[in-house]
Design an enzyme around this catalytic site. Structure first.
Site, PDB file in Angstrom:
ATOM      1  N   ASP A 165       0.819  -1.202   0.000  1.00  0.00           N
ATOM      2  CA  ASP A 165       0.000   0.000   0.000  1.00  0.00           C
ATOM      3  C   ASP A 165       0.856   1.256   0.000  1.00  0.00           C
ATOM      4  O   ASP A 165       0.441   2.298  -0.497  1.00  0.00           O
ATOM      5  CB  ASP A 165      -0.937  -0.004   1.209  1.00  0.00           C
ATOM      6  N   HIS A 195      19.901 -41.347  -0.804  1.00  0.00           N
ATOM      7  CA  HIS A 195      19.588 -42.665  -1.365  1.00  0.00           C
ATOM      8  C   HIS A 195      18.206 -42.572  -2.009  1.00  0.00           C
ATOM      9  O   HIS A 195      17.219 -42.240  -1.346  1.00  0.00           O
ATOM     10  CB  HIS A 195      19.597 -43.734  -0.270  1.00  0.00           C
TER      11      HIS A 195
HETATM   12  O1  MRU Z   1      -7.775  -2.905   2.866  1.00  0.00           O
HETATM   13  P1  MRU Z   1      -7.432  -3.359   1.491  1.00  0.00           P
HETATM   14  O2  MRU Z   1      -8.141  -4.628   1.127  1.00  0.00           O
HETATM   15  O3  MRU Z   1      -7.583  -2.280   0.465  1.00  0.00           O
HETATM   16  O4  MRU Z   1      -5.878  -3.684   1.544  1.00  0.00           O
HETATM   17  C1  MRU Z   1      -5.264  -4.040   0.349  1.00  0.00           C
HETATM   18  C2  MRU Z   1      -3.893  -4.569   0.529  1.00  0.00           C
HETATM   19  O5  MRU Z   1      -3.303  -4.507   1.594  1.00  0.00           O
HETATM   20  C3  MRU Z   1      -3.231  -5.058  -0.712  1.00  0.00           C
HETATM   21  O6  MRU Z   1      -2.310  -6.047  -0.422  1.00  0.00           O
HETATM   22  C4  MRU Z   1      -2.517  -3.864  -1.362  1.00  0.00           C
HETATM   23  O7  MRU Z   1      -3.373  -2.783  -1.479  1.00  0.00           O
HETATM   24  C5  MRU Z   1      -1.986  -4.230  -2.697  1.00  0.00           C
HETATM   25  S1  MRU Z   1      -3.274  -4.466  -3.891  1.00  0.00           S
HETATM   26  C6  MRU Z   1      -2.472  -4.728  -5.365  1.00  0.00           C
END
Ligand code: MRU
Length: 588
Positions: free
Chosen positions: A259, A471
């Site tokens: 993220d 083996h």
């Molecule tokens: O809360 P989310 O479901 O939006 O979190 C998403 C993630 O942590 C993913 O691993 C990240 O955004 C990468 S998506 C290509």
């Protein structure tokens, strides 16, 4: 009003339908612009219901991002970009004048809908630059970002698949992933999950272990759904079982998304990612992050500055709408965690492969030093035996492997007796005296050493450089041992002028004779034969056969022993193919 770009199709209203109906737009698309509104696949409804959600106001869009109807760092960035276009259209009068201040206020609101994924603020800022040019320009910038994301994901997926193939050559892999990083989390294609699907297309995936990803179950609901759609074999795994899976050698590699990535490689991703990285480092398993450049935040020197979103207590205290915790229970519910760069093997983007630690994973020790983590020998043994089992060279419970442990005392670890070689874990290895073959660990209920430990011990006693013995019942060597071996006396397999002889590290790489021992019912007698034979050599060829009973090979470590096994097996195959395995022609 804006005209719709030619490639943007009209969208039907929300509908309940089969997964095929997820493609009213480009195949595999997860969001689009249609008829003056933003449409997203409603990820809250999956996997039970596949429907598109039509978002006609910025409020609806912000709510869709907050409630995870649209989620995944790249996808919320792109939804945010489309949201700015939506606002620009709403705030433009029929005579073409745009209330820029109102659009900018909306853009700010959208960018703050979720704080952690940097893609959101990045994509919103990128399209907001076009506000003065009018709503069509904003929309075109947002659609360009969508097209770019699709292309970027493809490059990331191929690059990450190449990297993993390079790190783990040769065999189908068991990969573990967390959260959802597939097409739903992006415009299309996916990042880490895209790489997994690419590896599957290359025939390199044995199985994907999918973390269910508490509390919102993006793994169980979305990644499982996507893998099923792609026809990739997977098993769901409670998040709390991931480390245990690693300890049982069920995981070759971990692939996750991101993220936000700080300048030093520290990576924020779905809560639970850090725990996976710690466990992967403990087990020496590569931990790879796949994310576009837009997930990098170069302004942040390290991960300590990343704002982690805290989410509502109800996500933890209830399950499928039913309360599971006592009224009034306090809750800690961060949506993300930050994995320090030193636990990450590589971060793959469309532009680069960053190796935050070029060497093996390192962890700080309590005294402040940094220790390199290597795979424990018991795990290496388990991995090799699973490999040889999959290769068909250790069918069922047959075969055994051992490694000598470092240190002055002659100690070795050997596979336990009577265990299925396809299913061994580190706990199935037994500590023995390398020279006598006697069990050397604490007495208990654990496995007994392999019934053929005495043969391994004969090798360790006689060959000082031997660090590992394998083996196996590889088919061609076993067939030749059956063809030329005798019931009650030593025979020989001559190997002449074969290029593969070079793989055995012989003084004269043009020729050698491998002994074929009788398969005495009493293993100790075979071991005595082996010891007697080895005593007659300064440097014996590092392999022997037993009539009807496969091949035993040794090397300085398991990798070398395995290489030598491959070479001998290939030479036996050649002899059988060329007809040179006729006993008369083989007479030494
Ligand atoms: O809360 P989310 O479901 O939006 O979190 C998403 C993630 O942590 C993913 O691993 C990240 O955004 C990468 S998506 C290509």
């Amino acid at each position: 009003m804006t005209t719709r770009p030619a490639h943007v199709a009209a969208v039907p209203g929300p509908a309940t339908s089969s997964p095929d109906s997820l493609a009213p737009f480009a195949p595999g698309a997860s969001l689009a612009w249609s008829d003056g509104a933003v449409s997203v696949v409603d990820q809250r409804a999956l996997p039970h219901e596949t429907r598109w959600l039509r978002l006609e106001t910025v409020d609806e869009l912000v709510d869709a991002i907050r409630s995870l109807a649209v989620r995944g760092a790249p996808a919320i960035g792109l939804a945010g970009a489309l949201g700015v276009a939506l606002s620009a259209h709403r705030h433009t009068t029929p005579d073409g004048s745009t209330d820029e201040a109102a659009v900018r206020a909306d853009a700010e609101r959208i960018a703050k809908a979720r704080p952690t994924a940097v893609n959101l603020a990045w994509a919103v800022a990128r399209v907001a630059e076009h506000i003065p040019e009018g709503p069509d320009a904003v929309l075109h910038a947002a659609l360009a970002a969508i097209d770019e994301d699709i292309a970027t994901n493809r490059v990331c997926a191929v690059g990450a698949a190449d990297l993993v193939e390079g790190l783990l050559p040769g065999r189908p892999l068991r990969v573990l992933t967390h959260c959802n990083t597939g097409r739903l989390a992006t415009a299309a294609g996916g990042t880490a999950l895209g790489a997994i699907i690419e590896l599957a297309a290359r025939g390199r995936i044995a199985e994907v272990l999918v973390d269910e990803t508490r509390p919102l179950l993006q793994g169980a609901r979305l990644t499982a759904w996507e893998l099923q759609e792609a026809g990739v074999p997977y098993r769901l795994c409670p998040d709390s079982a991931a480390a245990a899976a690693m300890s049982r050698s069920l995981v070759d590699c971990v692939l996750v998304g991101a993220d936000r990535i700080a300048a030093n490689g520290d990576t924020a991703n779905k809560i639970g990612t850090y725990a996976l990285a710690v466990a992967a480092a403990r087990h020496g398993i590569p931990f790879v992050v796949v994310a576009p450049e837009s997930s990098w935040d170069p302004e942040l020197p390290d991960g300590s500055g990343i704002v982690v979103e805290e989410r509502a207590a109800g996500e933890v205290t209830t399950l499928a709408g039913v309360r599971i915790a006592p009224e009034g229970a306090g809750v800690f519910n961060p949506a993300f965690d930050v994995t320090p760069h030193e636990l990450i093997t590589a971060v793959v983007s469309e532009e680069r492969v960053l190796r935050p630690t070029a060497a093996a994973p390192k962890v700080p020790t309590p005294d402040g030093a940094v220790r390199e983590l290597r795979k424990p020998p018991s795990e290496v043994l388990a991995g090799q035996s699973r490999d040889l089992y999959l290769r068909g060279w250790m069918p069922g419970t047959s075969g055994n492997l051992s490694v000598r442990l470092p240190g002055a005392a002659p100690r070795a670890l050997i596979t336990g007796s009577g265990l299925d070689k396809g299913d061994l874990g580190p706990g199935d290895m037994v500590l023995v005296d390398a020279f006598t073959g006697q069990a050397a660990g604490p007495a208990g209920d654990g496995p007994r050493p392999s019934a053929e430990t005495a043969i391994h011990a004969a090798v360790y006693r006689s060959v000082a450089e031997a660090g590992a013995v394998v083996h196996a019942h590889s088919p061609y060597a076993t067939a030749l041992a059956r063809r030329i071996g005798a019931e009650d006396h030593l025979s020989w397999l001559p190997l002449r002028d074969l290029e593969l002889l070079k793989g055995l590290g012989l003084a004269d790489p043009s020729r050698t004779d491998l002994p074929v021992f009788p398969n005495w019912p009493d293993v100790a007698r075979i071991a005595d034969d082996v010891a007697g034979h080895l005593a007659g050599f300064t440097t014996a060829p590092p392999a022997l056969l037993i009539t009807d009973h496969g091949i035993t090979v040794w090397g300085r470590d398991l990798a070398q022993a395995r290489n030598r096994l491959e070479c001998v097996e290939a030479m036996c195959h050649l002899l059988l193919l060329t007809g040179e395995s006729d006993p008369v022609r083989l007479a030494v």
